[in-house]
Design a protein around this motif. Sequence first.
Motif, PDB file in Angstrom:
ATOM      1  N   PHE A 206       0.822  -1.195   0.000  1.00 41.39           N
ATOM      2  CA  PHE A 206       0.000   0.000   0.000  1.00 41.39           C
ATOM      3  C   PHE A 206       0.864   1.255   0.000  1.00 41.39           C
ATOM      4  O   PHE A 206       2.052   1.209   0.306  1.00 41.39           O
ATOM      5  N   SER A 207       0.260   2.364  -0.383  1.00 47.02           N
ATOM      6  CA  SER A 207       0.919   3.666  -0.491  1.00 47.02           C
ATOM      7  C   SER A 207       2.125   3.653  -1.425  1.00 47.02           C
ATOM      8  O   SER A 207       3.172   4.232  -1.107  1.00 47.02           O
ATOM      9  N   PRO A 208       2.027   3.001  -2.598  1.00 48.51           N
ATOM     10  CA  PRO A 208       3.176   2.985  -3.521  1.00 48.51           C
ATOM     11  C   PRO A 208       3.499   4.363  -4.094  1.00 48.51           C
ATOM     12  O   PRO A 208       4.613   4.584  -4.582  1.00 48.51           O
ATOM     13  N   LEU A 209       2.535   5.300  -4.007  1.00 44.82           N
ATOM     14  CA  LEU A 209       2.758   6.655  -4.500  1.00 44.82           C
ATOM     15  C   LEU A 209       2.982   7.641  -3.355  1.00 44.82           C
ATOM     16  O   LEU A 209       2.872   8.860  -3.543  1.00 44.82           O
ATOM     17  N   GLN A 267       3.445   6.748 -12.874  1.00 42.87           N
ATOM     18  CA  GLN A 267       3.736   5.521 -13.618  1.00 42.87           C
ATOM     19  C   GLN A 267       5.127   5.003 -13.281  1.00 42.87           C
ATOM     20  O   GLN A 267       5.335   3.796 -13.092  1.00 42.87           O
ATOM     21  N   PHE A 268       6.076   5.911 -13.198  1.00 35.82           N
ATOM     22  CA  PHE A 268       7.449   5.565 -12.875  1.00 35.82           C
ATOM     23  C   PHE A 268       7.546   4.953 -11.484  1.00 35.82           C
ATOM     24  O   PHE A 268       8.190   3.921 -11.273  1.00 35.82           O
ATOM     25  N   ALA A 269       6.874   5.580 -10.512  1.00 39.43           N
ATOM     26  CA  ALA A 269       6.924   5.093  -9.131  1.00 39.43           C
ATOM     27  C   ALA A 269       6.281   3.715  -9.000  1.00 39.43           C
ATOM     28  O   ALA A 269       6.767   2.862  -8.245  1.00 39.43           O
ATOM     29  N   GLU A 293      -6.782   5.518 -14.976  1.00 38.83           N
ATOM     30  CA  GLU A 293      -6.387   5.344 -16.380  1.00 38.83           C
ATOM     31  C   GLU A 293      -4.899   5.605 -16.564  1.00 38.83           C
ATOM     32  O   GLU A 293      -4.215   4.895 -17.308  1.00 38.83           O
ATOM     33  N   GLU A 294      -4.396   6.622 -15.896  1.00 39.86           N
ATOM     34  CA  GLU A 294      -2.973   6.929 -16.013  1.00 39.86           C
ATOM     35  C   GLU A 294      -2.124   5.884 -15.303  1.00 39.86           C
ATOM     36  O   GLU A 294      -1.117   5.408 -15.842  1.00 39.86           O
ATOM     37  N   ASN A 295      -2.515   5.486 -14.112  1.00 36.89           N
ATOM     38  CA  ASN A 295      -1.677   4.608 -13.300  1.00 36.89           C
ATOM     39  C   ASN A 295      -1.550   3.198 -13.856  1.00 36.89           C
ATOM     40  O   ASN A 295      -0.504   2.566 -13.694  1.00 36.89           O
ATOM     41  N   VAL A 296      -2.595   2.678 -14.491  1.00 36.19           N
ATOM     42  CA  VAL A 296      -2.516   1.299 -14.980  1.00 36.19           C
ATOM     43  C   VAL A 296      -1.480   1.147 -16.093  1.00 36.19           C
ATOM     44  O   VAL A 296      -0.997   0.038 -16.353  1.00 36.19           O
ATOM     45  N   LYS A 297      -1.099   2.240 -16.723  1.00 37.12           N
ATOM     46  CA  LYS A 297      -0.100   2.167 -17.793  1.00 37.12           C
ATOM     47  C   LYS A 297       1.272   1.784 -17.251  1.00 37.12           C
ATOM     48  O   LYS A 297       2.169   1.427 -18.020  1.00 37.12           O
TER      49      LYS A 297
END
Length: 325
Positions: A206-209, A267-269, A293-297
Amino acid sequence: MKYRRLGKSGLKVSEIGLGSWLTYGTATAAETAQACIHKAYDLGINFFDTANAYNNGEAEKVMGSALKSYTRSSYVLATKVFFAMGSGPNERGLSRKHIIEQCEASLKRLGTDYIDLYQCHRFDAETPVEETLRALDDLTAQGKVLYTGISEWSAEQIADAASISKRLGLRPLVSNQPIYNMFERYIEREDVLQASEREGMGQVVFSPLAQGVLTGKYKPGQAIPTDSRAANDKTNGVINSYMREDVLQVAEKLEQLAAGIGASLSQFALAWVLRQPGVSSAIIGSSRPSQIEENVKAVELKLTDDVLAQTEAILAEVREFAPLR
């Protein structure tokens, strides 16, 4: 979307999962929360995580209501037990009484017959581990729970629980849910990853961002955006620990590195977290469908050794960052 096995179990979870901590049932309106859950499902996310303690059960209700639209077998529903759900002495912890009673309560709030992954939200030093594990095993035997896991247990606690399970012939724990991101890396340093791997457990982190700091929305020397989590008094208690000038400066440098490989910072994180083979899924929170939508990439982003080395050099500037645990 891509999927990974949850530890050595046969269960497959999406590399990006959707969680409900600090969002659904709390700061995000029910209608918006449902839109986020539906968008996640449409994008291939099959792992949905919540907990009984999130806004005193309200997050479970929102999650269960939204997922009612889909075939039950098509998604993996996870929730947790440990934190206080009342003022009584037995309304908290990992005693058999609390686990059994809260499992029943979660099933009702979620509106389902079974929980795919039932997790011990923290370690309970006041309850024998054997009592906790037997209660979880009984729930599994009854079909109310399919798999069991833990959250934020130490390497020693993981090894001890695995030894007890083997000695008693109980079904093994299959997952651990720790905090893990570029700033908080205790699972690497304190042998949690190694202990989990030895026992066949996957990490659903959890909290990867870093509560949104690794999205680029917070800038050093600038005011906090008024529509952000950090500006919300209901949810900013956790993120405030990240709101340091050195942390924000490092995040800005990481954002520049991400741009160089054609990716957003989020996305990088996420790709950085997923580089770790012991991680089965990275759980994101979202208050808008567009964020999902952005994060799944991130699942398509591969980080080279050179980029990882540059990342480590930047992160070295905040090695003394104190963990949120």
